[in-house]
Design an enzyme around this catalytic site. Structure first.
Site, PDB file in Angstrom:
ATOM      1  N   SER A  21      -9.444   1.888   2.568  1.00 22.67           N
ATOM      2  CA  SER A  21      -8.509   2.672   1.766  1.00 22.67           C
ATOM      3  C   SER A  21      -7.429   1.814   1.117  1.00 22.67           C
ATOM      4  O   SER A  21      -6.655   2.298   0.288  1.00 22.67           O
ATOM      5  CB  SER A  21      -7.844   3.734   2.652  1.00 22.67           C
ATOM      6  OG  SER A  21      -7.102   3.118   3.707  1.00 22.67           O
ATOM      7  N   SER A  48     -10.245  -0.416   6.643  1.00 21.23           N
ATOM      8  CA  SER A  48      -9.543  -0.279   5.372  1.00 21.23           C
ATOM      9  C   SER A  48      -8.901  -1.550   4.848  1.00 21.23           C
ATOM     10  O   SER A  48      -8.452  -1.589   3.714  1.00 21.23           O
ATOM     11  CB  SER A  48      -8.464   0.804   5.492  1.00 21.23           C
ATOM     12  OG  SER A  48      -9.050   2.044   5.794  1.00 21.23           O
ATOM     13  N   LYS A  99       0.838  -1.197   0.000  1.00 23.86           N
ATOM     14  CA  LYS A  99       0.000   0.000   0.000  1.00 23.86           C
ATOM     15  C   LYS A  99       0.877   1.253   0.000  1.00 23.86           C
ATOM     16  O   LYS A  99       1.850   1.336   0.736  1.00 23.86           O
ATOM     17  CB  LYS A  99      -0.909  -0.021   1.227  1.00 23.86           C
ATOM     18  CG  LYS A  99      -1.911   1.125   1.301  1.00 23.86           C
ATOM     19  CD  LYS A  99      -2.838   0.928   2.486  1.00 23.86           C
ATOM     20  CE  LYS A  99      -3.856   2.035   2.613  1.00 23.86           C
ATOM     21  NZ  LYS A  99      -4.795   1.791   3.739  1.00 23.86           N
TER      22      LYS A  99
END
Length: 442
Positions: free
Chosen positions: A152, A176, A77
């Protein structure tokens, strides 16, 4: 089987017997990305040349010197620092920003032989997903390009779900990691809070942010827990569904929304499948003392955001999402006294949740409201994920079910704090049943 379809554990077996090199494996994954990237858009940064260079280096390591994650391709990420790739946070402030340092988690993975594949997409600072109508990145769901992959940790969830890498790193502040896991039909784990170093990871909330893990099998998830040296106090014992007692949390408290039809059906089907294996399943709602949990969670998050984004606010306010500006300016006007009450009430709840969870083999709860929503403007509600983030407990999204449109839905399996390895043993047995008989297949 084409190499890109292999789980990490399957690929490792082939590396060991010499039937596959890391370079050949990397080329297969890159071909998969090339075929799908224009649709899924999971990558914020990916350099095929760098991937192949690293793969060739790994192939030169003698077998006896290879680490336990040798050759495992991992998507990271884009809020986690990587020394040889940019870290941009999906923010116009940090376009092409490339600090020459690895986060602690990346250092550990490299030391164990992992192939850091690329940087995956995220919402801005992994933060603009709380509340309605916050736009996510361009990434699409791995199984339906018209729907969100969740956020996210959008890119990591979609990349693993789409077979572009077998392992992904995300983060979780509310939901997330778990939400993209459910939406993309994969295993997703939020470990016990603060059990994996967050050094070199831009934090939204010091109190909640936890590294998130993605895989397509429990076996692969265990590779990661072992690499990060997550251990339980208790001895390792085989787990059997027969005779085990589970809590089925159909609705955490009256303050949470009602599950949609797909999630409601998954909860019912999950309970039915476990009972058919000789397990006892008790349907429960959390006691009233936990009712303000989500309110306190968001309140603490608001205060943490004031600190986390203050420097960027002073330097580049004009380039920040309005929700981040609202945090810094304390739009909701939370007082320090209210903040203290939220901190203290959540802290007091955590040992009570541990005690509650200890009465059961595990708690089974909804991961999401329903299937992934249509459109990319909203990454979906994190309401059902928030309790376990606030309580610092480990939670795993176990895939296997589907909604009314045939898209994946998972269920969350939860244990008390620092029982991560135990939870994986439970999920191994639950996953066998849910994946084979839940109704959804990759």
């Amino acid at each position: 089987m084409e190499p890109f379809r292999l789980t990490a554990s399957q690929a490792q077996a082939k590396f060991k017997d010499g039937s596959l090199t890391v370079e050949e494996y990397a080329k297969s994954l890159l071909d998969r990305v090339a075929a799908r990237d224009s649709t899924v858009n999971a990558w914020a940064f990916l350099s095929p040349g760098l991937v192949l260079e690293r793969a060739r280096e790994l192939d030169t390591i003698p077998i006896k010197q290879r680490g336990p994650l040798h050759g495992v391709a991992i998507g990271v990420k884009d809020v986690i620092l990587t020394r040889d790739m940019p870290t941009q946070y999906n923010s116009p402030i940090y376009v092409d920003d490339a600090p020459k340092i690895d986060a602690a988690s990346i250092q550990i993975l490299r030391a164990n032989g992992a192939l850091i594949f690329g940087k995956t997409t995220t919402t801005e600072f992994a933060a603009t997903v709380v509340g309605p109508s916050h736009k996510g990145p361009k990434t699409t769901n791995a199984h339906d390009a018209s729907r969100t992959p969740g956020g996210s940790s959008s890119g990591s969830g979609a990349a693993v779900g789409d077979l572009q890498v077998p392992i992904g790193l995300g983060t979780q502040t509310v939901g997330s990691t778990i939400r993209p896991g459910s939406f993309n039909g994969i295993y997703a784990m939020k470990p016990t809070w603060n059990s994996i170093s967050r050094e070199g990871q831009k934090l939204y909330s010091l109190i909640f942010d936890t590294l998130g893990l993605y895989s397509r099998s429990v076996e692969d998830m265990k590779l990661l827990l072992d690499a990060f040296q997550l251990v339980d106090d208790e001895s390792v014992e085989p787990f059997s569904l027969k005779g085990a007692k589970f809590a089925l949390l159909t609705l955490p408290t009256p303050e949470w929304p009602e599950p949609g039809p797909g999630t409601a059906a998954a909860l019912n089907k999950g309970a039915e499948l476990l009972r058919a294996r000789g397990a006892e399943v008790e349907e429960i709602t959390l006691p009233d003392e936990f009712r303000p949990m989500y309110k306190y969670h968001l309140q603490v998050l608001s205060g943490d955001g004031r600190v986390a984004f203050l420097a960027d606010y002073h330097q580049n306010k004009d380039k920040m999402h309005k929700s981040l500006i609202d945090h810094v300016e304390n739009k909701d006007k939370h007082t320090r006294q209210e903040q203290l009450k939220a901190f203290d009430e959540l802290a007091a709840m955590r040992p009570k949740i541990d005690a509650f969870a200890s009465k059961y083999a595990a708690i089974i709860a909804p991961s999401v409201l329903d299937e992934a929503p249509v459109g990319l403007e909203n990454t979906g509600s994190a309401a059902f994920c928030g309790p376990w983030t606030a309580m610092h407990t480990p939670v795993v999204n176990v895939p296997g079910f589907k909604g009314e449109n045939g898209l994946p839905i998972g269920l969350s399996v939860v244990a008390g704090r620092y029982r991560d390895q135990y939870l994986l043993r439970v999920c191994t047995e639950i996953g066998k049943v849910f994946e084979s008989e839940g109704g959804w297949h990759r």
